[in-house]
Design a protein around this motif. Sequence first.
Motif, PDB file in Angstrom:
ATOM      1  N   THR A   1      24.758  53.313  99.389  1.00 47.01           N
ATOM      2  CA  THR A   1      24.365  51.901  99.498  1.00 47.01           C
ATOM      3  C   THR A   1      22.993  51.772 100.143  1.00 47.01           C
ATOM      4  O   THR A   1      22.150  50.994  99.688  1.00 47.01           O
ATOM      5  N   VAL A   2      22.778  52.548 101.220  1.00 48.72           N
ATOM      6  CA  VAL A   2      21.481  52.508 101.917  1.00 48.72           C
ATOM      7  C   VAL A   2      20.378  52.995 100.992  1.00 48.72           C
ATOM      8  O   VAL A   2      19.301  52.395 100.905  1.00 48.72           O
ATOM      9  N   LYS A   3      20.660  54.078 100.263  1.00 48.49           N
ATOM     10  CA  LYS A   3      19.653  54.607  99.322  1.00 48.49           C
ATOM     11  C   LYS A   3      19.329  53.578  98.233  1.00 48.49           C
ATOM     12  O   LYS A   3      18.179  53.396  97.861  1.00 48.49           O
ATOM     13  N   ALA A   4      20.396  52.923  97.730  1.00 49.44           N
ATOM     14  CA  ALA A   4      20.178  51.915  96.680  1.00 49.44           C
ATOM     15  C   ALA A   4      19.360  50.754  97.213  1.00 49.44           C
ATOM     16  O   ALA A   4      18.471  50.233  96.528  1.00 49.44           O
ATOM     17  N   ARG A   5      19.627  50.339  98.462  1.00 49.66           N
ATOM     18  CA  ARG A   5      18.886  49.241  99.070  1.00 49.66           C
ATOM     19  C   ARG A   5      17.414  49.610  99.236  1.00 49.66           C
ATOM     20  O   ARG A   5      16.522  48.826  98.958  1.00 49.66           O
ATOM     21  N   ARG A   6      17.183  50.843  99.696  1.00 43.88           N
ATOM     22  CA  ARG A   6      15.794  51.305  99.864  1.00 43.88           C
ATOM     23  C   ARG A   6      15.080  51.357  98.516  1.00 43.88           C
ATOM     24  O   ARG A   6      13.927  50.979  98.390  1.00 43.88           O
TER      25      ARG A   6
ATOM     26  N   ALA B   1      15.754  49.605  95.825  1.00 39.46           N
ATOM     27  CA  ALA B   1      15.490  48.245  95.345  1.00 39.46           C
ATOM     28  C   ALA B   1      14.301  47.641  96.073  1.00 39.46           C
ATOM     29  O   ALA B   1      13.457  46.968  95.463  1.00 39.46           O
ATOM     30  N   ALA B   2      14.225  47.883  97.385  1.00 41.26           N
ATOM     31  CA  ALA B   2      13.101  47.350  98.166  1.00 41.26           C
ATOM     32  C   ALA B   2      11.789  47.958  97.705  1.00 41.26           C
ATOM     33  O   ALA B   2      10.772  47.264  97.569  1.00 41.26           O
TER      34      ALA B   2
ATOM     35  N   ASN C   1      10.836  46.437  94.276  1.00 44.12           N
ATOM     36  CA  ASN C   1      10.289  45.082  94.430  1.00 44.12           C
ATOM     37  C   ASN C   1       8.878  45.114  95.008  1.00 44.12           C
ATOM     38  O   ASN C   1       8.006  44.344  94.591  1.00 44.12           O
TER      39      ASN C   1
END
Length: 199
Positions: A8-13, A15-16, A19
């Motif tokens: 989840t953390v990797k996916a969030r990073r 995505a950030a 963007n």
Amino acid sequence: MTKKPTKTVKARRGAAQLNATIARINAALEVLQESGDPFKNISQLAKEVARVCGIDRSLLLKRGKTYRQCLERYPALLGDGSSAPTPYKIDIDPMHPVMIRTAQLEEENAKLRNIVDDLSKRTVRAAQSHGVAAKASVSEYQREYEVTCQLVDRILDHKPAIQIVDNTLTDFSNVSGIPKPVADSKLIAPYLKWKNTRA
């Protein structure tokens, strides 16, 4: 023991970072459109955007991908004079000048990192030639070491985004917000020793 980042953390990073890259691409396209000079084809446009944003040109040319869609939203840049661009996200529009400035600063930081890398290689070469042929005197080597450390000191003073944290030279200017290590403790040890003797 350090915990590994979760998916989840990797996916969030990820995505950030995606963007942030899209914002930089759109910022570059806005500035290029304001200059009013159209490009002959999408390949040339991608090359210029890649240079400004510091990304690989091939990423911008993959059909159906997000980065390519950014280019396609600016048909006026390809000289066909069709409709006005549709921004990727309306809330990033005020950030365009900031994104362009950030890209320019990252380009300048890359040049400074090359200077630091070149100086470290020169120091290693000087040490090797001194050991093999004893061409340089101790005082000459000491003077070069002193000048090199002074240059590194001035670069760090001039660029606050590049700092030494936990004995690692780190670049905090990355637009994604993720600090980027530039040199480890072994490489910067001579500079830290020099700095500490003057503290």
